[in-house]
Write an enzyme that holds these catalytic residues in place. Sequence first.
Site, PDB file in Angstrom:
ATOM      1  N   CYS A  89      -2.158   2.657  -2.920  1.00 55.00           N
ATOM      2  CA  CYS A  89      -2.332   4.505  -3.162  1.00 55.00           C
ATOM      3  C   CYS A  89      -3.520   4.298  -4.621  1.00 55.00           C
ATOM      4  CB  CYS A  89      -1.146   4.730  -4.741  1.00 55.00           C
ATOM      5  SG  CYS A  89      -1.038   3.411  -5.610  1.00 55.00           S
ATOM      6  N   HIS A 110      -0.963   9.113 -10.939  1.00 53.38           N
ATOM      7  CA  HIS A 110      -1.666   8.356 -10.786  1.00 53.38           C
ATOM      8  C   HIS A 110      -3.014   9.554 -11.414  1.00 53.38           C
ATOM      9  CE1 HIS A 110       0.926   5.738  -9.967  1.00 53.38           C
ATOM     10  NE2 HIS A 110       0.155   4.409  -8.949  1.00 53.38           N
TER      11      HIS A 110
END
Length: 333
Positions: free
Chosen positions: A128, A241
């Site tokens: 990711c 994130h």
Amino acid sequence: MNIAIVGAGGAVGREILNVLEGGALPVDNLRLFGSARSAGSTLPFRGRDIEIEELTGRSSFAGVDYALVSAGASVSRDFAGVITAHGTVMIDNSSAFRMDADVPLVVPEINGADALAAPRRIIANPNCTTIQMVVALNPLHRISPVRRVHVSTYQAASGAGSRAMDELVRQYTDIAAGNAPVVERFAHQLAYNVIPHIDVFTDNGYTREEMKMYHETKKIMHAPAIEVSATCVRVPVMRAHSEAIWVETERPISVDEARKAFAEAPGVVLVDNPGALEYPMPLGAAGTDPVFVGRVRRDLAGPGLSFWTVSDQLRKGAALNAVQIVQYIAYRS
């Protein structure tokens, strides 16, 4: 199009289901697979409930065009043969095959064509944090090749799965009630804390999460000369994130050039108006698809740029990217 989701009961599996629910693909038939624990339960999809089947060595994927797999590296390795035996293309979200030479590692905005050559019928979805970073780096790389990247990540609890997200909520609840928080999914208490440690440490002092960014960036961008130094940190954010990135290119790129490139890049949304306190934050990025970029500025410590990115780890960092790989293959092959 016949689709299967393996690991359907997990956080990424459920997010894949959400992406498909939105009409990303014309799904004629959907099958869900999971562990013995989740087998027999159902998940809603387009007005009907679909039962989760237990994944076993006797499972058949005959007739399934694409299997979107997010059940961990050991499951991917153990069941890859079962999944691909009848011609199913496996889009794997684990680290099991990412660095195999005969398995393409794909972010469609950058190297989608790699997905068209998958001799083992396995295509790997990158980590990711790598996906988020390379989507932002690629517009600059097209102007002038990237030489060197320093990145610090600020990774949400979602990166450790749905149970980790639940644990973060419970820790805050426990602390507010005057009780000691339970720590199971993280190395330390995450509530009111940051943890500079994601995945296991390797011999060079970097964690495996940090080394994923190092190796995967080179493979995705077809640029073995790019050097990447990462520090990955878990922060008490539920999902999405953030990354602070410093990049050096062969030819220095001006701030105006960079902003224009970001604004025009597929999959990127530029949010860069510091005078009005406008910049990407995980609170606003959660549940959305783009990689948001802001705080674009000249690096005062060297001939490069500094900027900030935010993206939902469960969407572009995992589920959405996997579905976009299927879209690329289906509509270009």
